[in-house]
Design a protein around this motif. Structure first.
Motif, mmCIF file in Angstrom:
data_model
loop_
_atom_site.group_PDB
_atom_site.id
_atom_site.type_symbol
_atom_site.label_atom_id
_atom_site.label_comp_id
_atom_site.label_asym_id
_atom_site.label_seq_id
_atom_site.Cartn_x
_atom_site.Cartn_y
_atom_site.Cartn_z
ATOM 1 N N VAL A 68 -3.645 -11.944 -3.146
ATOM 2 C CA VAL A 68 -3.144 -10.622 -3.536
ATOM 3 C C VAL A 68 -4.269 -9.600 -3.474
ATOM 4 O O VAL A 68 -4.060 -8.466 -3.044
ATOM 5 C CB VAL A 68 -2.499 -10.665 -4.942
ATOM 6 C CG1 VAL A 68 -2.188 -9.277 -5.459
ATOM 7 C CG2 VAL A 68 -1.248 -11.525 -4.918
ATOM 8 N N VAL A 69 -5.451 -9.999 -3.891
ATOM 9 C CA VAL A 69 -6.595 -9.077 -3.848
ATOM 10 C C VAL A 69 -6.893 -8.672 -2.404
ATOM 11 O O VAL A 69 -7.150 -7.509 -2.118
ATOM 12 C CB VAL A 69 -7.841 -9.706 -4.518
ATOM 13 C CG1 VAL A 69 -9.088 -8.872 -4.262
ATOM 14 C CG2 VAL A 69 -7.610 -9.876 -6.020
ATOM 15 N N TYR A 70 -6.817 -9.626 -1.486
ATOM 16 C CA TYR A 70 -7.149 -9.330 -0.087
ATOM 17 C C TYR A 70 -5.982 -8.788 0.726
ATOM 18 O O TYR A 70 -6.182 -7.984 1.623
ATOM 19 C CB TYR A 70 -7.728 -10.572 0.598
ATOM 20 C CG TYR A 70 -9.155 -10.828 0.197
ATOM 21 C CD1 TYR A 70 -10.175 -9.977 0.610
ATOM 22 C CD2 TYR A 70 -9.483 -11.896 -0.617
ATOM 23 C CE1 TYR A 70 -11.484 -10.192 0.226
ATOM 24 C CE2 TYR A 70 -10.796 -12.118 -1.004
ATOM 25 C CZ TYR A 70 -11.792 -11.260 -0.575
ATOM 26 O OH TYR A 70 -13.086 -11.471 -0.955
ATOM 27 N N ALA A 71 -4.781 -9.232 0.445
ATOM 28 C CA ALA A 71 -3.642 -8.834 1.287
ATOM 29 C C ALA A 71 -2.389 -8.567 0.457
ATOM 30 O O ALA A 71 -1.279 -8.874 0.879
ATOM 31 C CB ALA A 71 -3.365 -9.926 2.313
ATOM 32 N N GLY A 72 -2.579 -8.014 -0.721
ATOM 33 C CA GLY A 72 -1.492 -7.863 -1.674
ATOM 34 C C GLY A 72 -0.263 -7.131 -1.192
ATOM 35 O O GLY A 72 0.854 -7.646 -1.301
ATOM 36 N N SER A 73 -0.421 -5.961 -0.668
ATOM 37 C CA SER A 73 0.738 -5.172 -0.249
ATOM 38 C C SER A 73 1.540 -5.908 0.819
ATOM 39 O O SER A 73 2.769 -5.994 0.747
ATOM 40 C CB SER A 73 0.304 -3.814 0.290
ATOM 41 O OG SER A 73 -0.350 -3.102 -0.718
ATOM 42 N N TRP A 74 0.856 -6.458 1.787
ATOM 43 C CA TRP A 74 1.519 -7.181 2.871
ATOM 44 C C TRP A 74 2.239 -8.419 2.331
ATOM 45 O O TRP A 74 3.378 -8.685 2.688
ATOM 46 C CB TRP A 74 0.488 -7.569 3.926
ATOM 47 C CG TRP A 74 1.068 -8.316 5.069
ATOM 48 C CD1 TRP A 74 1.707 -7.790 6.152
ATOM 49 C CD2 TRP A 74 1.079 -9.735 5.248
ATOM 50 N NE1 TRP A 74 2.109 -8.796 6.991
ATOM 51 C CE2 TRP A 74 1.738 -10.001 6.455
ATOM 52 C CE3 TRP A 74 0.594 -10.798 4.501
ATOM 53 C CZ2 TRP A 74 1.926 -11.293 6.933
ATOM 54 C CZ3 TRP A 74 0.778 -12.073 4.980
ATOM 55 C CH2 TRP A 74 1.437 -12.310 6.184
ATOM 56 N N LEU A 75 1.560 -9.193 1.457
ATOM 57 C CA LEU A 75 2.155 -10.409 0.897
ATOM 58 C C LEU A 75 3.411 -10.113 0.073
ATOM 59 O O LEU A 75 4.404 -10.838 0.164
ATOM 60 C CB LEU A 75 1.150 -11.131 -0.001
ATOM 61 C CG LEU A 75 0.222 -12.112 0.658
ATOM 62 C CD1 LEU A 75 -0.812 -12.606 -0.338
ATOM 63 C CD2 LEU A 75 0.992 -13.283 1.214
ATOM 64 N N LEU A 76 3.342 -9.081 -0.747
ATOM 65 C CA LEU A 76 4.482 -8.777 -1.610
ATOM 66 C C LEU A 76 5.709 -8.343 -0.812
ATOM 67 O O LEU A 76 6.831 -8.458 -1.292
ATOM 68 C CB LEU A 76 4.099 -7.724 -2.650
ATOM 69 C CG LEU A 76 3.117 -8.219 -3.722
ATOM 70 C CD1 LEU A 76 2.699 -7.091 -4.640
ATOM 71 C CD2 LEU A 76 3.695 -9.382 -4.509
ATOM 72 N N GLN A 77 5.501 -7.871 0.404
ATOM 73 C CA GLN A 77 6.640 -7.540 1.267
ATOM 74 C C GLN A 77 7.245 -8.784 1.895
ATOM 75 O O GLN A 77 8.412 -8.803 2.252
ATOM 76 C CB GLN A 77 6.206 -6.569 2.365
ATOM 77 C CG GLN A 77 5.836 -5.206 1.848
ATOM 78 C CD GLN A 77 5.230 -4.332 2.949
ATOM 79 O OE1 GLN A 77 5.048 -4.756 4.077
ATOM 80 N NE2 GLN A 77 4.909 -3.101 2.587
ATOM 81 N N LYS A 78 6.469 -9.852 2.025
ATOM 82 C CA LYS A 78 6.915 -11.069 2.705
ATOM 83 C C LYS A 78 7.513 -12.119 1.764
ATOM 84 O O LYS A 78 8.323 -12.928 2.188
ATOM 85 C CB LYS A 78 5.740 -11.719 3.465
ATOM 86 C CG LYS A 78 5.091 -10.814 4.479
ATOM 87 C CD LYS A 78 6.008 -10.544 5.632
ATOM 88 C CE LYS A 78 5.319 -9.656 6.659
ATOM 89 N NZ LYS A 78 6.227 -9.089 7.607
ATOM 90 N N ILE A 79 7.063 -12.142 0.519
ATOM 91 C CA ILE A 79 7.501 -13.173 -0.425
ATOM 92 C C ILE A 79 8.507 -12.590 -1.401
ATOM 93 O O ILE A 79 8.246 -11.575 -2.034
ATOM 94 C CB ILE A 79 6.295 -13.736 -1.215
ATOM 95 C CG1 ILE A 79 5.306 -14.402 -0.278
ATOM 96 C CG2 ILE A 79 6.751 -14.711 -2.288
ATOM 97 C CD1 ILE A 79 4.019 -14.825 -0.947
ATOM 98 N N SER A 80 9.644 -13.237 -1.524
ATOM 99 C CA SER A 80 10.648 -12.818 -2.493
ATOM 100 C C SER A 80 10.210 -13.277 -3.884
ATOM 101 O O SER A 80 10.120 -14.476 -4.151
ATOM 102 C CB SER A 80 12.005 -13.447 -2.146
ATOM 103 O OG SER A 80 12.875 -13.368 -3.244
#
Length: 187
Positions: free
Chosen positions: A151-163
């Protein structure tokens, strides 16, 4: 080794969508120094979970022998149901941010973890594995890092991909299974 793996898995899954994970996203957006944020999360989690694990081991000595598995199993199931309730990001600009990424991360993460699902899970896990306190602390700490470093490194992108809804349900199922296993192992 069971204590380490169980603690790691339970906390890594429970942390998905948790308020401390949202705090990690907030800190990553606020500060450029990702290493300092992660170091702050590490120190805060070690301190918080060490105290929580100690509390779990201490409390376990007062539980009558026949009740232990039932109380622990019931606690796992209660945490499972608690996981279905979404957390809100209650982080806000605070005076702590002026002290930099490490201090802000360490203090805010420590405070956010007080009374959190993963802290309660640490107490329960330590009571369950009372002879492996440090394995529980390391397992829960590594679980927190496994869930928060991405999340620290790729938070915005991850939160869009994981429900987050799916993640909470999966974590709920894991804790229910742990609860049932704990209760059945007493028989």
């Amino acid at each position: 080794m069971d204590a380490l793996l169980s603690s790691f898995t339970a906390v890594a899954i429970a942390e998905i969508g948790d308020k401390t994970q949202l705090l990690s996203l907030f800190l990553a957006a606020r500060f450029r120094n990702k290493t300092a944020i992660i170091a702050g999360i590490l120190v805060a989690t070690l301190l918080n979970h060490a105290a929580s694990a100690w509390l779990g081991v201490w409390a376990a000595q007062f539980i009558p022998a026949g009740w232990g598995p039932w109380l622990l199993g019931g606690s796992f199931i209660a945490v499972a149901l608690w996981l279905l309730i979404p957390d809100k990001d209650d982080s806000e600009d605070t005076a702590m941010l002026k002290y930099g990424a490490f201090v802000a991360s360490c203090v805010l993460f420590f405070l956010a973890e007080i009374g959190d699902k993963t802290q309660v899970a640490t107490v329960i896990l330590a009571a369950s594995f009372e002879n492996a306190l440090w394995m529980v602390v390391w397992g829960t700490t590594l679980g927190m890092l496994a869930a928060n470093v991405p999340v620290v490194y790729a938070g915005s992108w991850l939160l869009q991909k994981i429900s987050l809804d799916w993640a909470r349900r999966a974590a709920c199922a894991v804790f229910i299974l742990l609860g049932i296993f704990t209760i059945l192992s007493a028989s």
